[in-house]
Write a protein that holds these residues in place. Structure first.
Motif, PDB file in Angstrom:
ATOM      1  N   ARG A  56       1.075  53.497  -1.338  1.00 37.41           N
ATOM      2  CA  ARG A  56       2.146  53.811  -2.286  1.00 37.41           C
ATOM      3  C   ARG A  56       2.261  55.312  -2.423  1.00 37.41           C
ATOM      4  O   ARG A  56       1.266  56.037  -2.369  1.00 37.41           O
ATOM      5  N   ASN A 106       5.154  43.904  -4.287  1.00 34.00           N
ATOM      6  CA  ASN A 106       4.564  45.206  -3.955  1.00 34.00           C
ATOM      7  C   ASN A 106       3.191  45.097  -3.303  1.00 34.00           C
ATOM      8  O   ASN A 106       2.366  46.001  -3.426  1.00 34.00           O
ATOM      9  N   THR A 107       2.945  43.987  -2.628  1.00 30.49           N
ATOM     10  CA  THR A 107       1.658  43.833  -1.950  1.00 30.49           C
ATOM     11  C   THR A 107       1.828  42.851  -0.799  1.00 30.49           C
ATOM     12  O   THR A 107       2.924  42.370  -0.531  1.00 30.49           O
ATOM     13  N   THR A 124       9.276  49.801  -4.632  1.00 33.02           N
ATOM     14  CA  THR A 124       8.872  51.195  -4.544  1.00 33.02           C
ATOM     15  C   THR A 124       8.684  51.546  -3.075  1.00 33.02           C
ATOM     16  O   THR A 124       8.320  50.676  -2.275  1.00 33.02           O
ATOM     17  N   VAL A 156       6.852  52.923   0.268  1.00 29.69           N
ATOM     18  CA  VAL A 156       5.463  53.025   0.702  1.00 29.69           C
ATOM     19  C   VAL A 156       5.422  53.685   2.071  1.00 29.69           C
ATOM     20  O   VAL A 156       6.374  53.611   2.849  1.00 29.69           O
TER      21      VAL A 156
END
Length: 264
Positions: A58, A113-114, A78, A80
């Motif tokens: 990130r 987000n993973t 977001t 990365v």
């Protein structure tokens, strides 16, 4: 197009509500390759035919996560940085959020987000059988045909996305996020709080977050389209931003870059 993408195909029409595209990848790296991924509303399932190394960081954190085999990722809100090493050879399946919920059979907020290993979802034996079947086919069109044949049964075996989510996703995607969430809830026939709860479970992000990402991608396409020399003020207006400054702020947050860098 990314340098490792060697084949792209749309799925069979019967899968269009669940699968957006198949992507064939084949890239041998003699040294690590670093690239940036922007925020994205498309869950991705990667099926690696060989072990590959990816390190994802990130922008707001020095920590990185290494993934070595067939990662499954959810909605990304977001930007990365991704560092690739080794031989990346396999198939990426770009899913719709409702398709990801049905196929993976887990709450999608767990993937936001993973990423997790496909083997952790399917189990090691099933994951290996899938890899072996796809890798044994000698050409990309045959591999994509095989997925067209396998995925309907896998999707039917999973949980059915709610009609409200299916409708809301289609509407959001069709208008590139340019709709009031209250209107979206009314159109889906549920209260706003209920819609938000369903989105957390079956999409992995709030309706507002998904709308922001889809609107950003419309702006991204307009800015990076070489045949469209529209100014940023015109792009902001076309995508529903209040002004050019608003557009610039959103681009920084969701891509980690500036409009000028996107265009260049």
């Amino acid at each position: 197009m990314l340098p490792e993408v060697v084949a792209v195909r749309l799925p069979h029409p019967r899968l269009k509500e669940s699968v957006m595209a198949y992507v064939g990848l084949d890239l041998r790296l003699s040294s690590p390759l670093r690239r940036r991924s922007v925020a994205n509303a498309t869950p991705m399932l990667m099926i690696d035919f060989e072990a590959a190394v990816r390190r994802v960081s990130r922008l707001d954190s020095a920590a990185g996560v290494a993934s070595v085999r067939s990662p499954v990722s959810g909605v990304l809100d977001t930007p990365v940085d991704v560092e690739l090493s080794g031989h990346h050879f396999g198939i990426g399946i770009c899913l719709t959020p409702p398709g990801a919920f049905a196929l993976l059979d887990l709450p999608l907020h767990e993937l936001a987000n993973t990423s997790v290993r496909l083997a952790d979802i399917l189990g090691e034996p099933r994951e290996q059988r899938l890899v072996d079947r796809l890798a044994s086919v000698p050409h990309w069109s045959g591999r994509f045909d095989l997925l067209d044949g396998l995925l309907p049964a896998l999707l039917e075996a999973g949980p059915a996305p709610s009609e409200a989510i299916a409708h809301a996703w289609q509407r959001l995607n069709a208008v590139s996020g340019q709709i009031l969430i209250s209107t979206l809830a009314d159109d889906a026939g549920v209260r706003r709080r209920r819609l938000e709860a369903l989105f957390r479970e079956q999409v992995g992000a709030t309706p507002k977050t998904l709308a922001r990402i889809l609107r950003f991608h419309k702006a991204f396409r307009l800015i990076t389209n070489e045949t469209d020399d529209a100014g940023l003020a015109a792009v902001a207006s076309a995508c529903g931003y209040s002004d050019q400054a608003h557009l610039t702020r959103e681009i920084r947050v969701l891509s980690g870059s500036t409009p000028g860098c996107l265009r260049s």
